[in-house]
Design an enzyme around this catalytic site. Sequence first.
Site, short mmCIF file in Angstrom:
data_model
loop_
_atom_site.label_atom_id
_atom_site.label_comp_id
_atom_site.label_asym_id
_atom_site.label_seq_id
_atom_site.Cartn_x
_atom_site.Cartn_y
_atom_site.Cartn_z
CD GLU A 66 -6.18 -10.16 -24.17
OE1 GLU A 66 -6.03 -11.14 -23.42
OE2 GLU A 66 -7.04 -9.26 -23.97
CB SER A 90 -11.08 14.59 12.93
OG SER A 90 -12.35 14.57 12.30
CD1 TRP A 114 -10.11 20.52 6.86
CD2 TRP A 114 -10.76 18.39 6.83
NE1 TRP A 114 -11.36 20.48 6.30
CE2 TRP A 114 -11.78 19.17 6.29
CE3 TRP A 114 -10.93 17.02 6.93
CZ2 TRP A 114 -12.97 18.61 5.83
CZ3 TRP A 114 -12.11 16.48 6.48
CH2 TRP A 114 -13.11 17.26 5.93
NE ARG A 160 -13.86 9.26 0.50
CZ ARG A 160 -14.55 10.17 1.18
NH1 ARG A 160 -15.47 10.89 0.54
NH2 ARG A 160 -14.33 10.36 2.47
CB THR A 192 -17.44 7.39 10.92
OG1 THR A 192 -16.24 6.81 11.44
CG2 THR A 192 -17.08 8.42 9.86
CG LEU A 241 -18.96 8.18 3.67
CD1 LEU A 241 -19.48 6.84 4.19
CD2 LEU A 241 -17.54 8.43 4.14
CD GLU A 274 -12.32 7.75 3.73
OE1 GLU A 274 -12.82 8.87 3.88
OE2 GLU A 274 -12.06 7.27 2.60
N GLY A 299 -13.36 4.84 12.03
CA GLY A 299 -12.61 5.22 13.22
C GLY A 299 -11.87 4.03 13.80
CB SER A 354 -13.76 -4.75 14.25
OG SER A 354 -14.24 -4.40 15.52
#
Length: 386
Positions: free
Chosen positions: A61, A182, A184, A198, A210, A218, A305, A307, A313
């Site tokens: 504003e 994994s 990719w 991220r 992980t 990360l 991010e 597994g 959970s």
Amino acid sequence: MEENEKLKLDEKYMRAAIKQAQKAYAINETPIGCVIVYEGKIIGRGYNRRNTDKDPLAHAEIKAIKKASKKMGDWRLEQCTMYVTLEPCCHQGKTPPCTDIILERGIGKVYVGSMDPNPKVAGKGVQILRDHGVEVETGLLEEECLSLNEIFFHYITTKMPYVAMKYAMTLDGKIASFSGDSKWVTGEKAREHTHFLRKKYRGILVGIGTVLADDPMLNCRIENGVDPVRIVCDSHLQIPLECKLVKTAKDIETIVCYAEENEEKQKALMEAGVQLIKAEKDGQVDLEKLMMELGSMEIDSVLVEGGGAIHGSFLTSGLVQKVYCYIAPKMIGGKDALSPVLGKGIEKMSDAVEITDVTVQNFGGDICVSGHVKQKRRDKRCLQEL
């Protein structure tokens, strides 16, 4: 002017304010935007830049008011109308509230997209303006304005982080081969988009599985990216002292949440710069306790991010607000190949977690399906089984 034509014009100006808010979002600011209109023309635009400019007065504003006054050649704006995506603040902090500035400049009419759930505001800003003779209309393009601030609204009302879950899988629902490979699943464009996530979320969380499997950094690897706070759920403090997260903990804020005491390991981690949080119940990390602790640390949002175990959970606990699922046009097969969501699962299809407000984006052949989790009653007994 007919009512429908007037509404279309008002919506046009509010959309201009929303565009300003999106600029704030792009630089990791709370997305609030504002425009000021005089005789059918926008004469001032502004968006929240308080953290970027290191200026407590850099509210949307106030930015718009300054530009409008410069354009008008006068500090008084009596004949002007303001369109703002979020209710103006009215509480006194280090700086005067926006409502005081609006009244001081004599702005006669204000359109508000969405109300502010912050108890310090929560309708008080609108009421103060009305009590001083300002005409205020609320709810203009409300849904669009609400969606801009979903993280802020969730955090301010629950004092817990807004949680988004992200994973990449193949067309047959696998996040890795049976050997655990994994890299990719998706292509470069999809992986680049994850770094924008991220940048968006204040924290990024994974399970110890992980860390042990991938030894990730990360961090955020895009231009002008901001590294999120890195959070690891590690019930038994298995995290290796030589992993990348621990080695770089003095450079990038890193938190390990644990359940089981290990004084020697705790001391070594703290010496490396790792922050420790104990959130224990029945020998495991209690995710709800962890989220409450992160909220108290002003971590307003977390990107999960990890597994399948940690995803399962979080979903079972009812702590997830949004899901990003990247799907690659390839298939792995195999009953032992890893899936994105593990745990016990549901017994009946009627109990499935529903995703609403679904959007689909294409990233060089891969697609990202995202949406909001339809909230059900939270199972407070759910613990992170890692």
